[in-house]
Design a protein around this motif. Structure first.
Motif, PDB file in Angstrom:
ATOM      1  N   UNK A   1     -34.842  58.062 -33.942  1.00 49.62           N
ATOM      2  CA  UNK A   1     -35.169  59.489 -33.845  1.00 49.62           C
ATOM      3  C   UNK A   1     -36.126  59.855 -34.973  1.00 49.62           C
ATOM      4  N   UNK A   2     -37.304  60.302 -34.573  1.00 54.29           N
ATOM      5  CA  UNK A   2     -38.332  60.688 -35.544  1.00 54.29           C
ATOM      6  C   UNK A   2     -38.232  62.180 -35.831  1.00 54.29           C
ATOM      7  N   UNK A   3     -39.136  62.663 -36.680  1.00 57.44           N
ATOM      8  CA  UNK A   3     -39.023  64.057 -37.116  1.00 57.44           C
ATOM      9  C   UNK A   3     -39.318  65.046 -35.978  1.00 57.44           C
ATOM     10  N   UNK A   4     -38.890  66.249 -36.181  1.00 58.27           N
ATOM     11  CA  UNK A   4     -39.184  67.349 -35.282  1.00 58.27           C
ATOM     12  C   UNK A   4     -40.710  67.462 -35.155  1.00 58.27           C
ATOM     13  N   UNK A   5     -41.206  67.516 -33.930  1.00 62.02           N
ATOM     14  CA  UNK A   5     -42.647  67.660 -33.747  1.00 62.02           C
ATOM     15  C   UNK A   5     -43.415  66.348 -33.785  1.00 62.02           C
ATOM     16  N   UNK A   6     -42.710  65.220 -33.919  1.00 59.99           N
ATOM     17  CA  UNK A   6     -43.400  63.928 -33.911  1.00 59.99           C
ATOM     18  C   UNK A   6     -44.113  63.739 -32.575  1.00 59.99           C
ATOM     19  N   UNK A   7     -45.258  63.060 -32.626  1.00 54.80           N
ATOM     20  CA  UNK A   7     -46.049  62.878 -31.407  1.00 54.80           C
ATOM     21  C   UNK A   7     -46.099  61.423 -30.968  1.00 54.80           C
ATOM     22  N   UNK A   8     -45.525  60.547 -31.767  1.00 53.68           N
ATOM     23  CA  UNK A   8     -45.533  59.142 -31.406  1.00 53.68           C
ATOM     24  C   UNK A   8     -44.846  58.322 -32.466  1.00 53.68           C
ATOM     25  N   UNK A   9     -44.742  57.008 -32.231  1.00 49.16           N
ATOM     26  CA  UNK A   9     -44.017  56.137 -33.162  1.00 49.16           C
ATOM     27  C   UNK A   9     -44.603  56.188 -34.578  1.00 49.16           C
ATOM     28  N   UNK A  10     -45.873  56.573 -34.700  1.00 48.19           N
ATOM     29  CA  UNK A  10     -46.456  56.653 -36.046  1.00 48.19           C
ATOM     30  C   UNK A  10     -46.255  58.032 -36.642  1.00 48.19           C
TER      31      UNK A  10
END
Ligand SMILES: [Cu+2]
Length: 151
Positions: A141-150
């Motif tokens: 789980x990435x940050x809020x608003x993440x747009x992709x694995x990077x």
């Protein structure tokens, strides 16, 4: 002892399904999800599915303990720029081909979240293929608003 019994049970359960389901040929790459604000809105997960085998494979469904109603969706944007999404049904991947699940297109919609999706955590997602084959992945789980694995 108990573990051995469970392993034997697994084998027994796997028995009736043919090995030609092809899920063993599926490679899942770059899985990620975006942190949620609480549980009132659905979550979404993204990944690329690659079929490394010689037969087509068909993704028929998804399951995860964090959502009561996970479903594969497809987002589309019409000529007025309005985005809508609908259940995508079964996804067939031709031999040697990949299917990308990415923002704006196919995604694993996680409806009826049972717990918030917190940045830095992960959750298991089971992909089910025609014939009964399964692939279980762990989705970070990435940050809020993440747009992709990077990010
Ligand atoms: Cu959706």
């Amino acid at each position: 002892m108990i573990l051995a019994a469970l392993a034997a049970l697994n084998v027994a359960l796997a028995g009736p399904w043919p090995a030609l389901a092809g899920s063993e040929d599926v490679v899942v790459e770059g899985a990620w999800a975006r942190a949620s604000v609480g549980t009132s809105r659905p979550g979404a997960a993204y990944m690329t599915l690659r079929n490394t085998g010689n037969e087509a494979v068909t993704l028929t469904g998804i399951m995860t303990p964090i959502a009561m109603m996970p479903e594969i969706h497809r987002s589309t944007t019409n000529d007025k720029g309005v985005s809508t999404m609908a259940p995508a049904g079964e996804i067939t991947i031709a031999p040697g081909e990949s299917v990308a699940m990415a923002p704006g297109g196919l995604h694993a919609m996680l409806m009826r979240l049972q717990e918030p999706m917190n940045e830095g955590e992960s959750f298991p997602l089971t992909l089910t293929f025609s014939g009964g084959g399964k692939v279980i992945i762990e989705v970070p789980i990435l940050k809020l608003g993440a747009r992709g694995p990077e990010g």
